[in-house]
Design a protein around this motif. Structure first.
Motif, mmCIF file in Angstrom:
data_model
loop_
_atom_site.group_PDB
_atom_site.id
_atom_site.type_symbol
_atom_site.label_atom_id
_atom_site.label_comp_id
_atom_site.label_asym_id
_atom_site.label_seq_id
_atom_site.Cartn_x
_atom_site.Cartn_y
_atom_site.Cartn_z
ATOM 1 N N LEU A 72 -10.559 -12.356 14.042
ATOM 2 C CA LEU A 72 -11.895 -12.882 14.333
ATOM 3 C C LEU A 72 -12.836 -11.800 14.873
ATOM 4 C CD1 LEU A 72 -10.771 -16.267 15.913
ATOM 5 C CD2 LEU A 72 -11.973 -15.963 13.746
ATOM 6 N N SER A 73 -12.444 -10.532 14.746
ATOM 7 C CA SER A 73 -13.289 -9.452 15.258
ATOM 8 C C SER A 73 -13.637 -8.430 14.186
ATOM 9 C CB SER A 73 -12.585 -8.747 16.422
ATOM 10 O OG SER A 73 -11.366 -8.167 15.978
ATOM 11 N N GLY A 74 -13.271 -8.696 12.937
ATOM 12 C CA GLY A 74 -13.566 -7.741 11.869
ATOM 13 C C GLY A 74 -12.617 -6.560 11.837
ATOM 14 N N ALA A 75 -11.467 -6.665 12.519
ATOM 15 C CA ALA A 75 -10.547 -5.533 12.613
ATOM 16 C C ALA A 75 -9.933 -5.150 11.279
ATOM 17 C CB ALA A 75 -9.437 -5.845 13.625
ATOM 18 N N THR A 76 -9.936 -6.064 10.305
ATOM 19 C CA THR A 76 -9.346 -5.749 9.003
ATOM 20 C C THR A 76 -10.380 -5.741 7.887
ATOM 21 O OG1 THR A 76 -8.688 -8.077 8.713
ATOM 22 C CG2 THR A 76 -7.061 -6.592 9.651
ATOM 23 N N VAL A 77 -11.636 -5.505 8.234
ATOM 24 C CA VAL A 77 -12.682 -5.349 7.221
ATOM 25 C C VAL A 77 -12.761 -3.871 6.827
ATOM 26 C CG1 VAL A 77 -15.146 -5.549 6.712
ATOM 27 C CG2 VAL A 77 -14.011 -7.294 8.110
ATOM 28 N N PRO A 78 -12.625 -3.537 5.539
ATOM 29 C CA PRO A 78 -12.645 -2.125 5.113
ATOM 30 C C PRO A 78 -14.070 -1.588 4.995
ATOM 31 C CG PRO A 78 -12.269 -3.537 3.212
ATOM 32 C CD PRO A 78 -12.328 -4.450 4.413
ATOM 33 N N ILE A 79 -14.704 -1.368 6.141
ATOM 34 C CA ILE A 79 -16.140 -1.055 6.135
ATOM 35 C C ILE A 79 -16.460 0.293 5.495
ATOM 36 C CG2 ILE A 79 -16.691 -2.523 8.106
ATOM 37 C CD1 ILE A 79 -16.683 -0.066 9.858
ATOM 38 N N ASN A 80 -15.464 1.168 5.326
ATOM 39 C CA ASN A 80 -15.674 2.428 4.615
ATOM 40 C C ASN A 80 -14.918 2.444 3.288
ATOM 41 O OD1 ASN A 80 -17.431 4.005 6.346
ATOM 42 N ND2 ASN A 80 -15.747 3.980 7.816
ATOM 43 N N ASN A 81 -14.719 1.248 2.738
ATOM 44 C CA ASN A 81 -14.034 1.103 1.436
ATOM 45 C C ASN A 81 -12.621 1.684 1.467
ATOM 46 O OD1 ASN A 81 -17.210 2.014 0.531
ATOM 47 N ND2 ASN A 81 -16.459 -0.018 0.004
ATOM 48 N N GLU A 82 -11.950 1.537 2.612
ATOM 49 C CA GLU A 82 -10.582 2.017 2.736
ATOM 50 C C GLU A 82 -9.649 1.262 1.795
ATOM 51 O OE1 GLU A 82 -12.409 2.262 6.944
ATOM 52 O OE2 GLU A 82 -12.340 0.802 5.309
ATOM 53 N N VAL A 83 -8.483 1.830 1.549
ATOM 54 C CA VAL A 83 -7.413 1.118 0.864
ATOM 55 C C VAL A 83 -6.850 0.085 1.838
ATOM 56 C CG1 VAL A 83 -5.114 1.312 -0.185
ATOM 57 C CG2 VAL A 83 -6.830 3.114 -0.567
ATOM 58 N N VAL A 84 -6.630 -1.117 1.373
ATOM 59 C CA VAL A 84 -6.009 -2.156 2.194
ATOM 60 C C VAL A 84 -4.529 -2.268 1.821
ATOM 61 C CG1 VAL A 84 -5.881 -4.643 2.624
ATOM 62 C CG2 VAL A 84 -8.102 -3.497 2.604
ATOM 63 N N VAL A 85 -3.671 -2.113 2.820
ATOM 64 C CA VAL A 85 -2.230 -2.321 2.637
ATOM 65 C C VAL A 85 -1.888 -3.665 3.276
ATOM 66 C CG1 VAL A 85 0.088 -1.439 3.041
ATOM 67 C CG2 VAL A 85 -1.819 0.167 2.713
ATOM 68 N N SER A 86 -1.606 -4.655 2.453
ATOM 69 C CA SER A 86 -1.302 -5.990 2.953
ATOM 70 C C SER A 86 0.202 -6.142 3.151
ATOM 71 C CB SER A 86 -1.808 -7.050 1.979
ATOM 72 O OG SER A 86 -1.359 -8.328 2.376
ATOM 73 N N MET A 87 0.587 -6.577 4.348
ATOM 74 C CA MET A 87 2.002 -6.703 4.689
ATOM 75 C C MET A 87 2.526 -8.139 4.554
ATOM 76 S SD MET A 87 3.003 -3.682 5.452
ATOM 77 C CE MET A 87 3.147 -2.321 6.602
ATOM 78 N N THR A 88 1.809 -9.000 3.861
ATOM 79 C CA THR A 88 2.182 -10.409 3.837
ATOM 80 C C THR A 88 3.533 -10.665 3.162
ATOM 81 O OG1 THR A 88 0.807 -10.648 1.848
ATOM 82 C CG2 THR A 88 -0.161 -11.302 3.945
ATOM 83 N N ARG A 89 3.966 -9.764 2.285
ATOM 84 C CA ARG A 89 5.255 -9.967 1.615
ATOM 85 C C ARG A 89 6.444 -9.543 2.482
ATOM 86 N NH1 ARG A 89 5.224 -6.852 -3.689
ATOM 87 N NH2 ARG A 89 7.022 -8.178 -4.214
ATOM 88 N N LEU A 90 6.178 -8.851 3.577
ATOM 89 C CA LEU A 90 7.246 -8.466 4.504
ATOM 90 C C LEU A 90 7.436 -9.603 5.510
ATOM 91 C CD1 LEU A 90 6.297 -5.682 3.281
ATOM 92 C CD2 LEU A 90 7.100 -4.661 5.409
ATOM 93 N N ASN A 91 8.001 -10.701 5.041
ATOM 94 C CA ASN A 91 8.040 -11.924 5.847
ATOM 95 C C ASN A 91 9.459 -12.425 6.098
ATOM 96 O OD1 ASN A 91 8.668 -12.781 3.284
ATOM 97 N ND2 ASN A 91 6.878 -14.109 3.049
ATOM 98 N N ARG A 92 10.411 -11.508 6.097
ATOM 99 C CA ARG A 92 11.802 -11.887 6.301
ATOM 100 C C ARG A 92 12.146 -12.087 7.778
ATOM 101 N NH1 ARG A 92 15.856 -7.688 4.300
ATOM 102 N NH2 ARG A 92 17.194 -9.176 5.394
ATOM 103 N N VAL A 93 13.139 -12.917 8.022
ATOM 104 C CA VAL A 93 13.812 -12.965 9.321
ATOM 105 C C VAL A 93 15.039 -12.072 9.198
ATOM 106 C CG1 VAL A 93 15.016 -14.406 11.002
ATOM 107 C CG2 VAL A 93 12.997 -15.292 9.812
ATOM 108 N N HIS A 94 15.069 -10.983 9.948
ATOM 109 C CA HIS A 94 16.146 -10.002 9.826
ATOM 110 C C HIS A 94 17.355 -10.333 10.699
ATOM 111 C CE1 HIS A 94 13.759 -7.170 7.444
ATOM 112 N NE2 HIS A 94 12.739 -7.486 8.222
#
Length: 459
Positions: A72-94
């Motif tokens: 809710l603070s814009g911390a993941t907005v790529p304001i300089n057109n950065e590459v976004v690495v999404s970690m949503t698939r790393l969702n295991r219980v180890h």
């Protein structure tokens, strides 16, 4: 081989987004600002994540780490057109071991408790807990309604596996002296990427009861919050909704038949059966002494769901709104809430207060029309006045949502220049080339448009 092909060789071409679908990653829960990433890549496991990040570091590509995008603070907005690495698939219980559970950063908060033994639970529960990811919770030190007794995320993180900006993978654990673990909690992804988190589980309490109390003024409700703690009671949750928040909820699908009152306290008490009975007696005395009235508890689940749904319920008022996050000492609540009401009138903006009263974490909600820039500017001006009011009463800029890009200009009000320089040196020590999530938390970038100028610069 170009960067797209190299990334595709690691994660598969279906998991590199370079076309129109990039726009889906242009914003997070803070929708006032959006900017397209140059690329989006979704690694499928730790090994792929490490290879992706090392490749980006070798190529000197600026990038940011993203979870499910509820920031809710814009911390993941790529304001300089950065590459976004999404970690949503790393969702295991180890691993689940005793009072510990080890999970990937992409797992949703709600799934931690669901994967824990039935007699245990994971305490931090932000309002977005059904979708917000653990990596984001750790990066922002998120809280939730149970923070007042069980603490924010930092109280429940026992270890992290991270990849640093030099490409090395480190396992961080809490230590007795100068542990690096706390530095990563709340760093908003500016120091490295979380690959795995070891979290603390708590035994479920023997007994639990809810008390709901209405008041004729927000000041009386604030005084009740202070009074409850003066009795020695530490509720497992203590939330407040003001008249505007109640009216919004009752117009939405989250309605619970709440009365049209100035303020409502939602109090949860837990512990042994004897302890809970004594806590309830003390709390009811405080409520009665301040002229409060209690609501029947048989609709308790609906009332708590109304509180949890207060943020999305704002959609009945406006398609967009600002969510503030300042934290003030509990004793300052009555005066600060009164001040927020004055600012609302002076700035002629609607403000709905729904927040974690137990730890003084305010969440004033200010709607605006995204199609009218002057409406957003008016909301931002009111939010600045509220933030300055909170800071003048011993508050801090953020209780759990983070600084991101939204609160950059308030860092100068809260920290001295010497303190800010120390923080910049920490960032530089980890990330000397400023490749990972640049501009967030500590700033240092030029406003990209009029909206960011309004947020970052004082008039």
């Amino acid at each position: 081989m170009n960067i797209v092909d190299e990334l595709a060789s690691i994660v598969g071409e279906n998991w590199v987004i370079s076309g129109e679908d990039r726009r889906l990653y242009s914003y997070d829960g803070f929708t006032a600002v959006e900017a397209e990433p140059s690329l989006v890549v979704l690694p499928g496991d730790e090994e792929q994540a490490v290879k992706v990040i090392r490749l980006l570091l070798e190529r000197r590509k600026k990038f940011l780490i993203r979870g499910t995008g509820t920031s809710l603070s814009g911390a993941t907005v790529p304001i300089n057109n950065e590459v976004v690495v999404s970690m949503t698939r790393l969702n295991r219980v180890h691993r689940v071991d005793g009072l510990e559970i080890e999970v990937g950063p992409g797992i949703a908060n709600v799934m931690v408790t669901r994967n824990a033994p039935p007699h245990l639970f994971y305490a931090p529960d932000p309002s977005s807990y059904t979708v917000s990811s653990i990596g984001g919770n750790v990066s922002h030190d998120s809280g939730g309604v149970h923070v007042v007794k069980y603490g924010p995320t930092s109280n429940s993180v026992l270890g992290l596996r991270v990849i640093l900006p030099n490409g090395s993978v480190e396992d961080l654990t809490a230590g007795p002296f100068l542990s690096p673990l706390p530095i990563f909690i709340g760093a908003e992804g500016t120091l490295g990427a979380i690959l795995r988190a070891t979290l603390r589980l708590f035994p479920k309490p023997q007994s639990k009861v809810s008390v709901f109390a209405t008041f004729n003024s927000v000041k009386d409700a604030g005084d009740a919050v202070v009074g409850i703690f003066r009795t020695g009671v530490i509720p497992s949750a203590l939330e407040m909704m003001d008249k505007n928040a109640i009216r919004v909820v009752e117009k939405s699908r989250y309605k619970a038949g709440l009365p049209d009152v100035e303020a409502l306290l939602l109090i949860e008490l837990d512990g042994s059966e004897d302890s809970v009975r004594e806590q309830e007696r003390l709390v009811l005395n405080v409520i009665r002494n301040l002229g409060g009235e209690t609501l029947p508890s048989q609709n308790g689940e609906r009332i708590w769901n109304a509180r949890k749904g207060a943020f999305p319920a704002m959609g009945v008022v406006s398609p967009a709104y600002l969510t503030l996050d300042c934290n003030v000492p509990r004793v300052a609540l009555p005066e600060v809430l009164t001040g927020i009401s004055r600012i609302s009138e002076t700035k002629r903006v609607f403000v709905a207060n729904v927040f974690h009263a137990g730890d003084g974490n305010l969440h004033p909600l200010i709607p605006y029309d995204p199609n009218r820039p002057e409406s957003l500017k008016q909301a931002l001006e009111a939010s600045s006045e509220i933030m300055k009011l909170a800071l003048s009463h011993g508050g801090v800029p953020s209780g759990e949502h983070g600084i991101g890009i939204e609160k950059l200009k308030f860092m100068d009000l809260f920290y001295t220049e010497t303190e800010l320089e120390v923080l910049r040196r920490v960032k530089s020590a980890f990330d000397p080339e400023n490749l990972i999530n640049p501009c967030k938390l500590l700033g240092g970038c030029t406003p990209i448009n009029e909206v960011t100028r309004w947020m970052w610069e004082w008039d």
